[in-house]
Scaffold this motif. Structure first.
Motif, PDB file in Angstrom:
ATOM      1  N   SER A 272       1.043  -1.413  -0.178  1.00 12.68           N
ATOM      2  CA  SER A 272       0.028   0.021   0.183  1.00 12.68           C
ATOM      3  C   SER A 272       0.742   1.387  -0.165  1.00 12.68           C
ATOM      4  O   SER A 272       0.500   2.183  -0.260  1.00 12.68           O
ATOM      5  CB  SER A 272      -0.799   0.012   1.130  1.00 12.68           C
ATOM      6  N   TYR A 273       2.081   1.087   0.273  1.00 15.78           N
ATOM      7  CA  TYR A 273       3.194   2.250   0.385  1.00 15.78           C
ATOM      8  C   TYR A 273       3.234   2.724  -1.056  1.00 15.78           C
ATOM      9  O   TYR A 273       3.170   3.981  -1.248  1.00 15.78           O
ATOM     10  CB  TYR A 273       4.473   1.409   1.039  1.00 15.78           C
ATOM     11  N   PHE A 274       3.469   1.771  -1.882  1.00 19.16           N
ATOM     12  CA  PHE A 274       3.455   2.267  -3.330  1.00 19.16           C
ATOM     13  C   PHE A 274       1.971   2.853  -3.913  1.00 19.16           C
ATOM     14  O   PHE A 274       2.237   3.784  -4.743  1.00 19.16           O
ATOM     15  CB  PHE A 274       3.791   1.086  -4.257  1.00 19.16           C
ATOM     16  N   LEU A 275       0.974   2.340  -3.395  1.00 16.57           N
ATOM     17  CA  LEU A 275      -0.428   2.883  -3.848  1.00 16.57           C
ATOM     18  C   LEU A 275      -0.458   4.324  -3.222  1.00 16.57           C
ATOM     19  O   LEU A 275      -0.838   5.015  -3.979  1.00 16.57           O
ATOM     20  CB  LEU A 275      -1.324   1.904  -3.164  1.00 16.57           C
ATOM     21  N   GLU A 276      -0.194   4.653  -2.034  1.00 17.39           N
ATOM     22  CA  GLU A 276      -0.123   5.985  -1.876  1.00 17.39           C
ATOM     23  C   GLU A 276       0.747   6.907  -2.631  1.00 17.39           C
ATOM     24  O   GLU A 276       0.300   8.286  -2.768  1.00 17.39           O
ATOM     25  CB  GLU A 276       0.387   6.114  -0.233  1.00 17.39           C
ATOM     26  N   LYS A 277       1.773   6.539  -2.871  1.00 17.21           N
ATOM     27  CA  LYS A 277       2.873   7.374  -3.906  1.00 17.21           C
ATOM     28  C   LYS A 277       2.019   7.562  -5.173  1.00 17.21           C
ATOM     29  O   LYS A 277       2.237   8.477  -5.569  1.00 17.21           O
ATOM     30  CB  LYS A 277       3.978   6.745  -3.960  1.00 17.21           C
ATOM     31  N   MET A 278       1.541   6.389  -5.511  1.00 14.91           N
ATOM     32  CA  MET A 278       0.864   6.571  -6.715  1.00 14.91           C
ATOM     33  C   MET A 278      -0.366   7.739  -7.015  1.00 14.91           C
ATOM     34  O   MET A 278      -0.390   8.451  -7.939  1.00 14.91           O
ATOM     35  CB  MET A 278       0.381   5.359  -7.327  1.00 14.91           C
TER      36      MET A 278
END
Ligand SMILES: Cc1cc2nc3c(=O)[nH]c(=O)nc-3n(C[C@H](O)[C@H](O)[C@H](O)COP(=O)(O)OP(=O)(O)OC[C@H]3O[C@@H](n4cnc5c(N)ncnc54)[C@H](O)[C@@H]3O)c2cc1C
Length: 510
Positions: A272-278
């Motif tokens: 989800s870390y990457f999701l937030e960045k996206m």
């Protein structure tokens, strides 16, 4: 454009859209509470509202169906454009989502990523670099993670339990290991990500099973096959005799593991870390609508029409020029029948259990593999070596990968989760010799019937994703890719770019 019913968020208020509402506790009588989340409710909703007609209509240029990594990666390409993303679940993330208990966040699916060699495809690397997630390390020659606090130290990385005994890792000490490694060594540096970049020379490996490939080259002992199967299930959802040789080889040599330390990145909220960045990168927070199930997609003369069951449980008609479909493809038979036979995938069902425990349990290794007789249990990950914010809790996240034919077991577990939770606790305690019950406060269960496509022989696709409909582009790992973050991200980027490229702007301006 009219965007009624959208969820308004700003970057500081990003969390609610990622997390949605908390699932309710099942109210059992144990000292700990249990909550269960399953996507079977989407099917119920479709049936319940099947006769409802659309109550309103709106238009947009592009629609993305599905808010997993692929859908979000597509959204990064549509930044600044008029688009909407519909996610059926109450949060974004799909198999990379996260959840909370009190002050503690934990991954309910994908939970790590590894640094990238220079040879990997440039599109994902460029996006992650722009989002300041990775940067090139001149010394290691790897793209490594900027947020170093979430890189797990090598000394805390892993251990494995076999029949109650702790060993270094799953293949440690197994007969035939040296020969196995020699066989794989000829493929080092050739198993790229995304897999569409793998040279033609190796495509034949996609047509045979990993077991057949190995059996031709060595005397594969039962124990080595069993341990390899455990690792194949853990990443690919199928055993050594079910997955292709290409998937099997890829698992072991896609990164230069035996030449250098390859940093492993595992934030507490997992991928989800990457999701937030996206989401931040798109700067289009109002475009993401959760609790919004797309129930039908139809190509019409001037684009595409979708029927969406929105968060108020009304049906809306949404008209768009192009659609990126990044939902699971097995559902196409309900949503978009004309395209349903394009993807004949097998999917592995997965269960994820987060054991939220008061501090005091000493699982100091991040990955704790547990090799059992039936190979269903995929061990557990400990939050102890992770950089977490919680002063009160540690989370131990256990994984099960079931056989496809066992999908129905999820229904029974959803109805009555306690026996399954108890059995898992007993298994962990027996195998590791550590008691967790005394510290246990809450168990979060996520059931995923079609969690990941199994890369069986013939599954991987090295060419363009097919589509009969010219205005519908498919994304997601289940378009013939390995079930990995990198593949999901690459497929989303490709799909997002292709909706823009394919569009004949004159058609719409005249
Ligand atoms: C338990 C588990 C652990 C994993 N761990 C890792 C890991 O550590 N590292 C790694 O690289 N990979 C891991 N993977 C694989 C990785 O999570 C996936 O391959 C990748 O995230 C898939 O992304 P996706 O966008 O293709 O699909 P999904 O994540 O499945 O997203 C599809 C989304 O579409 C939505 N959707 C479907 N139909 C509709 C509809 N009709 N209307 C609206 N929305 C719809 C779904 O609700 C879902 O959110 C793991 C997978 C599982 C199951």
């Amino acid at each position: 454009m009219n965007r009624r019913g959208f969820i308004q968020i700003s970057s500081v208020a990003l969390l609610p859209i990622l997390l949605g509402i908390f699932p309710r506790s099942s109210g059992n009588k144990k000292r700990y509470s249990i909550s269960v989340k399953s996507n079977r409710s989407f099917g119920h909703l479709l049936r319940k509202l099947s006769a409802e007609k659309p109550v309103r209509e709106r238009t947009t240029d592009y629609v993305i169906v599905g808010g997993g990594i692929a859908g979000l990666a597509a959204a990064t390409q549509l930044s600044g454009k008029d688009f909407l993303l519909f996610e059926a679940d109450d949060r974004l993330g799909g198999s990379s989502a996260c959840d909370y208990w009190k002050d503690t966040v934990f991954a309910t699916g994908a939970h790590y990523e590894l640094a990238y060699p220079e040879t990997f495809g440039s599109e994902v690397i460029d996006l992650l670099t722009k989002m300041e997630v990775i940067r090139f390390n001149d010394y290691s020659k790897l793209y490594e993670f900027v947020d170093e606090q979430y890189v797990i130290k090598g000394s805390s990385l892993e251990q494995c339990f076999v029949k109650g005994e702790a060993i270094d890792e799953v293949l440690s000490g197994v007969e035939g290991l040296k020969e196995f490694k020699e066989i794989l060594s000829e493929f080092k540096g050739k198993m790229l990500l995304p897999t569409r970049l793998i040279d033609n020379e190796y495509h034949y490996l996609n047509s045979i099973s990993f077991k057949d490939f190995l059996s031709e080259k060595m005397n594969l002992s039962q124990e080595l096959e069993r341990r390899i199967s455990y690792q194949m299930l853990d990443d690919w959802g199928g055993k050594c005799d079910q997955v292709s040789a290409l998937a099997g080889i890829h698992y072991y040599v896609c990164r230069p593991y035996d030449e250098k330390d390859v940093p492993l990145f595992s934030p507490p909220n997992g991928n989800s870390y990457f999701l937030e960045k996206m989401i931040g990168y798109t700067n289009a927070f109002e475009a993401f609508e959760v609790n919004s199930l797309v129930r039908s997609i139809k190509e019409v003369s001037d684009g595409v029409e979708l029927e969406v069951i929105n968060s108020s449980r009304e049906v809306e008609l949404v008209k768009a020029k192009k659609v990126v479909y990044a939902g699971q493809k097995h559902a196409l038979k309900y949503i978009l029948k004309s395209e349903a036979n394009l993807f004949e995938n097998s999917y592995a069902p997965w269960l994820v259990l987060n054991f939220v425990c008061r501090k005091g349990i000493d699982f100091n290794k991040w990955q704790n593999d547990v090799v059992t007789e039936n190979l269903e249990f995929m061990g557990f990950v400990s939050s102890k070596p992770q950089k977490t914010r919680s002063a009160e809790f540690d989370v131990f996240t256990a994984y099960y990968c079931l056989e496809e034919i066992d999908r129905e077991r999820l229904v029974a577990i959803e109805k009555e989760p306690s026996p399954f939770v108890e059995a898992t606790i007993q298994l962990i305690e027996k195998e590791t010799g550590t008691t967790i019950t005394d510290h246990l406060e809450h168990v979060n269960i996520k059931l995923m019937g079609h969690a990941m496509p199994i890369p069986k022989p013939g599954y991987l696709s090295f060419s363009d994703v097919p589509s009969y409909a010219s205005n519908i582009i498919f994304a997601g790992v289940d378009t013939g890719r390995l079930p990995l973050f990198y593949e999901a991200c690459d497929s989303g980027i490709q799909a997002g770019r292709s909706v823009l490229e394919d569009l004949n702007v004159d058609d719409y301006e005249s």
